[in-house]
Motif scaffolding. Structure first.
Motif, mmCIF file in Angstrom:
data_model
loop_
_atom_site.group_PDB
_atom_site.id
_atom_site.type_symbol
_atom_site.label_atom_id
_atom_site.label_comp_id
_atom_site.label_asym_id
_atom_site.label_seq_id
_atom_site.Cartn_x
_atom_site.Cartn_y
_atom_site.Cartn_z
ATOM 1 N N PRO A 38 0.808 -1.227 0.000
ATOM 2 C CA PRO A 38 0.000 0.000 0.000
ATOM 3 C C PRO A 38 0.839 1.274 0.000
ATOM 4 N N GLN A 39 1.997 1.240 0.663
ATOM 5 C CA GLN A 39 2.851 2.425 0.674
ATOM 6 C C GLN A 39 3.591 2.571 -0.658
ATOM 7 N N ILE A 40 4.102 1.477 -1.193
ATOM 8 C CA ILE A 40 4.822 1.559 -2.462
ATOM 9 C C ILE A 40 3.891 2.000 -3.581
ATOM 10 N N ASP A 41 2.673 1.485 -3.602
ATOM 11 C CA ASP A 41 1.703 1.913 -4.607
ATOM 12 C C ASP A 41 1.448 3.419 -4.531
ATOM 13 N N ALA A 42 1.429 3.959 -3.312
ATOM 14 C CA ALA A 42 1.118 5.376 -3.128
ATOM 15 C C ALA A 42 2.311 6.287 -3.383
ATOM 16 N N LEU A 43 3.530 5.763 -3.248
ATOM 17 C CA LEU A 43 4.711 6.624 -3.231
ATOM 18 C C LEU A 43 5.665 6.437 -4.401
ATOM 19 N N LEU A 204 9.483 9.780 12.284
ATOM 20 C CA LEU A 204 8.031 9.717 12.403
ATOM 21 C C LEU A 204 7.683 8.403 13.079
ATOM 22 N N VAL A 205 6.997 8.471 14.206
ATOM 23 C CA VAL A 205 6.576 7.281 14.941
ATOM 24 C C VAL A 205 5.068 7.133 14.780
ATOM 25 N N ILE A 206 4.658 6.000 14.213
ATOM 26 C CA ILE A 206 3.248 5.710 13.950
ATOM 27 C C ILE A 206 2.860 4.475 14.743
ATOM 28 N N HIS A 207 1.727 4.536 15.453
ATOM 29 C CA HIS A 207 1.341 3.384 16.270
ATOM 30 C C HIS A 207 -0.169 3.228 16.303
ATOM 31 N N GLY A 208 -0.621 1.991 16.112
ATOM 32 C CA GLY A 208 -2.040 1.693 16.185
ATOM 33 C C GLY A 208 -2.532 1.699 17.626
ATOM 34 N N THR A 209 -3.684 2.282 17.854
ATOM 35 C CA THR A 209 -4.214 2.349 19.220
ATOM 36 C C THR A 209 -4.600 0.984 19.752
ATOM 37 N N ASP A 210 -4.855 0.009 18.867
ATOM 38 C CA ASP A 210 -5.270 -1.325 19.288
ATOM 39 C C ASP A 210 -4.179 -2.369 19.088
ATOM 40 N N ASP A 211 -2.922 -1.920 19.057
ATOM 41 C CA ASP A 211 -1.794 -2.843 18.869
ATOM 42 C C ASP A 211 -1.710 -3.790 20.066
ATOM 43 N N ARG A 212 -1.842 -5.098 19.800
ATOM 44 C CA ARG A 212 -1.772 -6.111 20.862
ATOM 45 C C ARG A 212 -0.357 -6.602 21.113
ATOM 46 N N ALA A 213 0.556 -6.317 20.226
ATOM 47 C CA ALA A 213 1.923 -6.836 20.337
ATOM 48 C C ALA A 213 2.844 -5.866 21.069
ATOM 49 N N ILE A 214 2.673 -4.565 20.835
ATOM 50 C CA ILE A 214 3.510 -3.541 21.464
ATOM 51 C C ILE A 214 2.586 -2.453 21.992
ATOM 52 N N THR A 215 2.723 -2.131 23.253
ATOM 53 C CA THR A 215 1.811 -1.170 23.859
ATOM 54 C C THR A 215 2.056 0.239 23.336
ATOM 55 N N LEU A 216 1.011 1.019 23.389
ATOM 56 C CA LEU A 216 1.105 2.427 23.010
ATOM 57 C C LEU A 216 2.083 3.154 23.932
ATOM 58 N N GLU A 217 2.132 2.751 25.184
ATOM 59 C CA GLU A 217 3.041 3.367 26.144
ATOM 60 C C GLU A 217 4.496 3.203 25.714
ATOM 61 N N THR A 244 -3.113 -2.719 7.338
ATOM 62 C CA THR A 244 -4.557 -2.825 7.570
ATOM 63 C C THR A 244 -5.268 -1.484 7.545
ATOM 64 N N HIS A 245 -4.531 -0.396 7.800
ATOM 65 C CA HIS A 245 -5.128 0.947 7.852
ATOM 66 C C HIS A 245 -4.296 1.909 7.004
ATOM 67 N N ALA A 246 -3.946 1.452 5.801
ATOM 68 C CA ALA A 246 -3.080 2.258 4.936
ATOM 69 C C ALA A 246 -3.678 3.617 4.610
#
Length: 260
Positions: A38-43, A204-217, A244-246
Motif C-alpha cells: 500500500p505504501q509503495i503503490d502510493a509513493l 516519524l513514529v506511527i502506532h495503532g491504538t489497538d496494537d496487541r503486540a507492542i503497547t502504546l506506552e 490494515t489501515h493504509a
C-alpha cells in the motif's frame, strides 16, 4: 527475481528504480516485503522504493543460524551498497523498526530519516518470551495449526482484515527450526532505549491504538526519547497499521517525507 549476496545471506529485494529519493522498507516478524504494497503503490511515482525480505522470511528463505538485529541492520546497509544508494529514509515496521533503530546507531550516515511503525526500543517482556517458547514447542509437535494461524492473525492483522487468509498461507510455510532462530533474535535483543538520544535525525513514529503486540506506552516512550520525532496514533489499528489501515497511515508518511 533480484537477490544480493551479503553477510553470508542471499537477500531478496524489490526496487522500483529511478533517480528519486530512496525509501528502504523493512517488514515485521512473520511478514515480508509485500506488507508495504500500500505504501509503495502510493509513493513510487515520487520515491524510489526498495523493499526486502529479512533473514528467515519470504524469498530470502529460512534462517539457519543465530543472528541479531544488528546483523539485520548490516544486511540492509549491504543492500544499499549493492544498489549504490548512499542513504535512504528507512521505513520499519515492528522488527523492521528494531533493525532500523540499530542501523541508526551503527550506520548513521546511511539514514536520512526514520519512519517507525508499531515498534519500540525496549526488550521483549518476560511474559512474551514465555509465550514464544510455548508456541515454538507447539509448532514442533503439531505444526502450524489453524488455532495458531488465527491467534497470529489477530495479534498482527487484527479482526476482519480482508487478506488474512493470504498471510496465513505464507505462515504455514515457516518451519519450526526457522521460527526458533526468529524467536531467539526477538527474545534476546538488547534494550536501546537509553541510546535513542544519539539518533539525531527526523523520525516519524506511527502506532495503532489497538496494537496487541507492542503497547502504546512503549511507542510513546520511544518517541519521547528520540530528539527529533513526531508521534501519531492510528485509531483502531492493530500491529500492522500500515497494511490494515493504509488509508490512515499513508497521509502521515507523505506529509513527513514532504517536510524533509
Amino acid at each position: 527475481m533480484p537477490h544480493i549476496q551479503a553477510n553470508g545471506q542471499r537477500l531478496f529485494y524489490t526496487d522500483t528504480g529511478g533517480d528519486k529519493p530512496v525509501l528502504l522498507f523493512s517488514h515485521g516478524l512473520h511478514m515480508d516485503h509485500e506488507m508495504f504494497a500500500p505504501q509503495i503503490d502510493a509513493l513510487a511515482d515520487r520515491y524510489r522504493c526498495v523493499a526486502w525480505d529479512e533473514r528467515g522470511h519470504g524469498q530470502t528463505g529460512p534462517a539457519t543460524a543465530r543472528f541479531s538485529y544488528y546483523d539485520s541492520a548490516d544486511d540492509a546497509a549491504a543492500l544499499l551498497d549493492a544498489l549504490d544508494i548512499p542513504s535512504a529514509v528507512w521505513v520499519g515496521m515492528s522488527q523492521g523498526g528494531y533493525l532500523s533503530l540499530r542501523a541508526a546507531l551503527t550506520h548513521p550516515e546511511r539514514i536520512a530519516a526514520l519512519v517507525l511503525i508499531d515498534t519500540q526500543a525496549r526488550p521483549e517482556p518476560a511474559e512474551r518470551i514465555d509465550t514464544h517458547q510455548k508456541t515454538l514447542a507447539m509448532w514442533r509437535e503439531h505444526g502450524f495449526t489453524d488455532a495458531m494461524a488465527d491467534n497470529t492473525a489477530q495479534r498482527i492483522l487484527g479482526e476482519d482484515f480482508a487478506d488474512t487468509a493470504y498471510w496465513q498461507d505464507k505462515w504455514r510455510g515457516f518451519t519450526a527450526d526457522n521460527v526458533y532462530y526468529l524467536y531467539d533474535t526477538l527474545d534476546t535483543r538488547d534494550d536501546i532505549s537509553d541510546r535513542l538520544g544519539e539518533i539525531d535525525i527526523p523520525a516519524l513514529v506511527i502506532h495503532g491504538t489497538d496494537d496487541r503486540a507492542i503497547t502504546l506506552e512503549r511507542a510513546r516512550d520511544m518517541a519521547d526519547r528520540l530528539p527529533r520525532s513526531t508521534f501519531v496514533t492510528i485509531e483502531g489499528a492493530g500491529h500492522a497499521a500500515n497494511l490494515t489501515h493504509a488509508e490512515a497511515v499513508n497521509p502521515h508518511i507523505e506529509a513527513f517525507l514532504a517536510g524533509l
